[in-house]
Scaffold this motif. Sequence first.
Motif, mmCIF file in Angstrom:
data_model
loop_
_atom_site.group_PDB
_atom_site.id
_atom_site.type_symbol
_atom_site.label_atom_id
_atom_site.label_comp_id
_atom_site.label_asym_id
_atom_site.label_seq_id
_atom_site.Cartn_x
_atom_site.Cartn_y
_atom_site.Cartn_z
ATOM 1 N N TYR A 157 0.901 -1.157 -0.069
ATOM 2 C CA TYR A 157 -0.053 -0.175 0.004
ATOM 3 C C TYR A 157 0.909 1.240 -0.049
ATOM 4 N N ALA A 158 0.644 2.316 -0.591
ATOM 5 C CA ALA A 158 1.217 3.406 -0.736
ATOM 6 C C ALA A 158 0.204 4.704 -1.146
ATOM 7 N N THR A 159 0.253 5.905 -0.634
ATOM 8 C CA THR A 159 -0.413 6.785 -0.864
ATOM 9 C C THR A 159 0.465 8.036 -1.853
ATOM 10 N N GLY A 160 -0.252 8.308 -2.967
ATOM 11 C CA GLY A 160 0.316 9.264 -3.786
ATOM 12 C C GLY A 160 -0.378 10.789 -3.915
ATOM 13 N N ARG A 161 0.284 11.630 -4.336
ATOM 14 C CA ARG A 161 -0.328 12.950 -4.123
ATOM 15 C C ARG A 161 0.235 13.710 -5.231
ATOM 16 N N ARG A 162 -0.628 14.493 -5.988
ATOM 17 C CA ARG A 162 -0.487 15.540 -7.142
ATOM 18 C C ARG A 162 -1.587 16.492 -6.995
ATOM 19 N N LYS A 163 -0.868 17.819 -6.995
ATOM 20 C CA LYS A 163 -1.943 19.031 -6.962
ATOM 21 C C LYS A 163 -3.093 18.796 -5.477
ATOM 22 N N ASP A 164 -4.112 18.556 -5.866
ATOM 23 C CA ASP A 164 -5.115 18.674 -4.669
ATOM 24 C C ASP A 164 -5.814 17.434 -4.616
ATOM 25 N N ALA A 165 -5.138 16.303 -5.434
ATOM 26 C CA ALA A 165 -5.658 14.717 -5.697
ATOM 27 C C ALA A 165 -4.629 14.100 -4.613
ATOM 28 N N VAL A 166 -5.354 13.266 -4.066
ATOM 29 C CA VAL A 166 -4.838 12.066 -3.266
ATOM 30 C C VAL A 166 -5.261 10.612 -3.700
ATOM 31 N N ALA A 167 -4.215 9.820 -3.870
ATOM 32 C CA ALA A 167 -4.686 8.475 -4.359
ATOM 33 C C ALA A 167 -4.094 7.520 -3.155
ATOM 34 N N ARG A 168 -5.132 6.497 -2.891
ATOM 35 C CA ARG A 168 -4.695 5.200 -2.068
ATOM 36 C C ARG A 168 -4.489 4.226 -3.215
ATOM 37 N N VAL A 169 -3.446 3.527 -3.067
ATOM 38 C CA VAL A 169 -3.071 2.687 -4.197
ATOM 39 C C VAL A 169 -2.487 1.095 -3.485
ATOM 40 N N TRP A 170 -3.115 0.040 -3.799
ATOM 41 C CA TRP A 170 -2.782 -1.119 -3.493
ATOM 42 C C TRP A 170 -2.170 -1.951 -4.601
#
Length: 163
Positions: free
Chosen positions: A40-53
Amino acid sequence: MSETQERTGTLADLKEVAATIVTDAAPVYEQKLDAQGRSYATGRRKDAVARVWIKPGKGDITVNGRPVGTYFARPVLRMLLTQPFLVCDRYNQFDVVCTVTGGGLSGQAGAVRHGISRALTHYEPALRSILKAAGFLTRDSREVERKKYGRAKARRSFQFSKR
């Protein structure tokens, strides 16, 4: 009144201790998996937040419960998501499930790419140097400048007319 100091070891012993200190200083990354074998990891760009598995699979990417082709319709955005796998030569070897909130489609695609890259390093720590050199582990910190009062946008002023 002078005190004598006794040496507790030889010079060779000190070299061995120094060598262990130097090797311990380099960070050692280890695999981080949950109970289902996913990373699992969290990615961020601008105002977007992504939770990725990610987990080993045949290359399926699901974004917010939808296939990547329907969520990100533009080919450029889909290309962004596959870049970390192509750089690491792991294309179609991992299934990706992610949830994204905030921002627009471009920011969300960048956030998912950042999350995939970080999750890959959690799954295979040896890939960290490749992804770091490609610039995928760096969070792009650029943000939109806020709108000011008395202005049309952040810096643009209203149209001036003398009449």
